[in-house]
Write an enzyme that holds these catalytic residues in place. Structure first.
Site, PDB file in Angstrom:
ATOM      1  N   TYR A  19      28.781  40.338  50.629  1.00 29.60           N
ATOM      2  CA  TYR A  19      28.527  41.098  49.405  1.00 29.60           C
ATOM      3  C   TYR A  19      27.100  40.872  48.906  1.00 29.60           C
ATOM      4  O   TYR A  19      26.320  40.146  49.509  1.00 29.60           O
ATOM      5  CB  TYR A  19      29.571  40.712  48.347  1.00 29.60           C
ATOM      6  CG  TYR A  19      30.865  41.497  48.452  1.00 29.60           C
ATOM      7  CD1 TYR A  19      31.159  42.266  49.573  1.00 29.60           C
ATOM      8  CD2 TYR A  19      31.802  41.470  47.418  1.00 29.60           C
ATOM      9  CE1 TYR A  19      32.344  42.992  49.658  1.00 29.60           C
ATOM     10  CE2 TYR A  19      32.994  42.193  47.485  1.00 29.60           C
ATOM     11  CZ  TYR A  19      33.261  42.952  48.609  1.00 29.60           C
ATOM     12  OH  TYR A  19      34.431  43.659  48.675  1.00 29.60           O
ATOM     13  N   ASP A  34      24.762  48.822  47.449  1.00 28.62           N
ATOM     14  CA  ASP A  34      23.754  48.167  46.606  1.00 28.62           C
ATOM     15  C   ASP A  34      22.507  47.723  47.377  1.00 28.62           C
ATOM     16  O   ASP A  34      22.621  47.174  48.472  1.00 28.62           O
ATOM     17  CB  ASP A  34      24.294  46.850  46.010  1.00 28.62           C
ATOM     18  CG  ASP A  34      25.676  46.962  45.429  1.00 28.62           C
ATOM     19  OD1 ASP A  34      26.212  48.064  45.354  1.00 28.62           O
ATOM     20  OD2 ASP A  34      26.221  45.909  45.071  1.00 28.62           O
ATOM     21  N   LEU A  58      25.907  53.321  52.800  1.00 27.22           N
ATOM     22  CA  LEU A  58      24.921  52.450  52.141  1.00 27.22           C
ATOM     23  C   LEU A  58      25.398  52.178  50.723  1.00 27.22           C
ATOM     24  O   LEU A  58      25.857  53.084  50.035  1.00 27.22           O
ATOM     25  CB  LEU A  58      23.563  53.146  52.133  1.00 27.22           C
ATOM     26  CG  LEU A  58      22.424  52.492  51.343  1.00 27.22           C
ATOM     27  CD1 LEU A  58      21.079  52.804  51.992  1.00 27.22           C
ATOM     28  CD2 LEU A  58      22.399  52.936  49.884  1.00 27.22           C
ATOM     29  N   GLU A  65      28.895  43.145  37.118  1.00 29.16           N
ATOM     30  CA  GLU A  65      28.398  43.083  38.497  1.00 29.16           C
ATOM     31  C   GLU A  65      26.872  43.107  38.476  1.00 29.16           C
ATOM     32  O   GLU A  65      26.252  43.612  37.546  1.00 29.16           O
ATOM     33  CB  GLU A  65      28.921  44.276  39.306  1.00 29.16           C
ATOM     34  CG  GLU A  65      30.428  44.251  39.518  1.00 29.16           C
ATOM     35  CD  GLU A  65      30.904  45.283  40.543  1.00 29.16           C
ATOM     36  OE1 GLU A  65      31.699  44.932  41.422  1.00 29.16           O
ATOM     37  OE2 GLU A  65      30.487  46.452  40.437  1.00 29.16           O
ATOM     38  N   GLN A 113      23.600  46.781  51.072  1.00 29.35           N
ATOM     39  CA  GLN A 113      24.991  46.744  51.507  1.00 29.35           C
ATOM     40  C   GLN A 113      25.181  47.872  52.508  1.00 29.35           C
ATOM     41  O   GLN A 113      24.784  49.020  52.243  1.00 29.35           O
ATOM     42  CB  GLN A 113      25.925  46.954  50.307  1.00 29.35           C
ATOM     43  CG  GLN A 113      25.949  45.798  49.342  1.00 29.35           C
ATOM     44  CD  GLN A 113      26.778  44.654  49.885  1.00 29.35           C
ATOM     45  OE1 GLN A 113      27.998  44.687  49.861  1.00 29.35           O
ATOM     46  NE2 GLN A 113      26.108  43.635  50.392  1.00 29.35           N
TER      47      GLN A 113
END
Ligand code: FRU
Length: 500
Positions: free
Chosen positions: A108, A49, A47, A225, A65
């Protein structure tokens, strides 16, 4: 193998021939060590984000994610969960697959927003070409209740604008008061400076870059990010993960920080974020925290983070899984800083309440709290004192194992030390983390699960989160008066198991 075939092969592996093997593995992992009991975790694989955190048709939607084929970094999918109360989550399974030419190397991170009768998702399609060059596409996908996500066949943002590299990802959308849609996205200039860009759209379909949002007039790392932009008390809050941030601008120990700045005012025409050069604060001062996502819904603003960091290997990987999300936290602004509180709904997890209190004046005095040794609990303690006091959690005194919280009442320093808390991991980034309180008195509101802690200091003026992996008979909770005096009182609750 051509790229298309490669993608098909991965997809087939996951969903077709190996499905029975995969299901058996999931059943085994459900009994693996250190499985959490009230945190979101993957049924298998890794696992990462949180993504698409949103409120749609009276339910919370949360994606993350997910690398279902590997507990370490692997091909990224999105997994979908829904909840009425932010505590009990229903697993909706895979939502977005990296199965098209624009996301062949990973679906993403991205966000979601209710638009009309749909939940509109925007995420980054990661592609590597045959020379291993990176390409980033922003892809829209619409979700309607009970239906598979409908992915657009062409990206809505085709690559980054001129002057920027392909490190261009993690779009976070919001709806402006004038009815138009905006997004903020992480970017890197050709000179390798981290920054973010703002796009605008009338309908979340066609997006135009309207500027660069950079609250600073100096270089802040090489890539940002997972940016988030939201307003609290009408003040703009910009939350981001600046990779390569200079430690003299904001001290951090994790590989990459997750940080925020608060402005007075943001003008989206000029992109002026006043004040320029605001102070950078860490969102969480613990060990395992990254890529948080914030949702503003009616009168609340809620944050969920990944209780993990890149470039650390977790002891659960050998059992086929890794990573979990933090508990949801409600955000408020006070004195120009974020206050983060566990959402009120978490009180529904509480089982039996045990009041705890005590007073110690002898140096070295030890008090073992009269609470059960179950691994999932909440402890809300207020301590007043002088000198130094230690709170030991998940302790095995014989083996000297514990998660240790040390309070220095003289200078208001809290130290969390996980060196002897169980299996050692991630130690190259240090085994201690720190926060401050106004000396003399402190409230520690702590959530312990099988392999995590979240410590909310003084009503969430600081939060420290992390994973730890007990490997002994670690069942005690104790307070040690190292020097001076201490008075403590509060409550302990066992917490219900709500994992699937
Ligand atoms: C942050 C991040 C994002 C990216 C995703 C890939 O942890 O690197 O920038 O979209 O993870 O899984």
């Amino acid at each position: 193998m051509s790229r298309k075939n490669e993608v098909e092969e991965r997809y087939r592996k996951l969903e077709d021939a190996d499905i029975e093997v995969w299901k058996t593995k999931i059943r085994t992992i459900a009994h693996a060590p250190w499985r959490q009991t009230y945190h979101i975790q993957p049924p298998i694989g890794r696992l990462g984000d949180p993504n698409g955190f949103s409120f749609f048709h009276n339910q919370w939607h949360l994606f993350h994610q997910w690398s279902p084929l590997s507990p370490t970094i692997g091909l990224a999918y999105w997994r979908h969960l829904v909840s009425q109360d932010l505590i009990n989550w229903k697993d909706m399974g895979i939502s977005i697959r990296p199965d098209c030419p624009y996301d062949s190397h990973g679906a993403y991170s991205g966000s979601a927003l209710t638009i009309g009768d749909k939940l509109t998702i925007l995420y980054t399609g990661n592609v590597r070409d045959n020379e291993n060059n990176r390409h980033a596409y922003q892809i829209r996908a619409d979700y309607r209740d009970g239906e598979p996500v409908d992915k657009f066949s062409k990206p809505v943002i085709f690559r980054q604008p001129r002057g920027y590299t392909a490190h261009f990802r993690d779009p976070k959308m919001w709806k402006a008061a004038d009815g138009s849609y905006y997004l903020v996205i992480g970017a890197q200039t050709n000179d390798e400076e981290g920054t973010s860009l703002i796009y605008r759209s009338p309908d979340a379909g066609e997006w135009h870059c309207v500027g660069r949002l950079n609250p600073f007039d100096k270089k802040i790392g090489y890539m940002w990010e997972c940016p988030n932009l939201f307003w609290l008390n009408e003040k703009p809050v910009f939350l981001f993960c600046p990779q390569g941030l200079d430690k003299s601008l904001c001290h951090y120990q994790n590989v990459y920080p997750s940080a925020y700045v608060v402005g007075q005012h943001l003008d989206l025409k000029t992109m002026r974020f006043n004040p320029v050069n605001p102070e950078i604060h860490l969102v969480d001062k613990g060990f395992d925290f990254y890529a948080p996502q914030v949702v503003s819904n009616a009168d609340r603003t809620v944050l969920v983070g990944w209780m993990g960091v890149p470039e650390v290997n977790y002891p659960t990987e050998k059992y086929g899984w890794s990573g979990c999300l933090t508990l949801p936290r409600e955000l408020k602004l006070s004195g120009g800083k974020l206050l983060q509180q566990p959402v009120d709904e978490l009180k529904d997890l509480r089982g039996f309440r045990r009041p705890v209190s005590g007073q110690m004046e002898e140096p070295g005095a030890l008090s073992i709290l009269p609470v059960p040794g179950e691994p999932a609990f909440e402890l809300d303690l207020t301590l007043t004192g002088t000198g130094m006091t230690t709170l030991n959690l998940r302790e095995d005194r014989k083996q000297n194992k514990k998660l240790r919280i040390r309070l220095n009442f003289e200078n208001g320093l809290i130290e969390v030390d996980r060196r002897n808390s169980g299996v050692l991991f991630g130690e190259k980034f240090g085994t201690k983390r720190y926060a401050h309180f106004s000396s003399g008195k402190v409230r520690l509101h702590i959530f312990i699960d099988q392999s995590s802690f979240e410590l909310f200091v003084d009503d969430g003026s600081s939060v420290l989160s992390g994973r730890f992996f007990p490997d002994g008979e670690q069942v005690e909770t104790s307070v040690v008066n190292e020097s001076g005096t201490v008075i403590y009182s509060g409550n302990h609750w066992n917490l219900k198991n709500v994992s699937e």
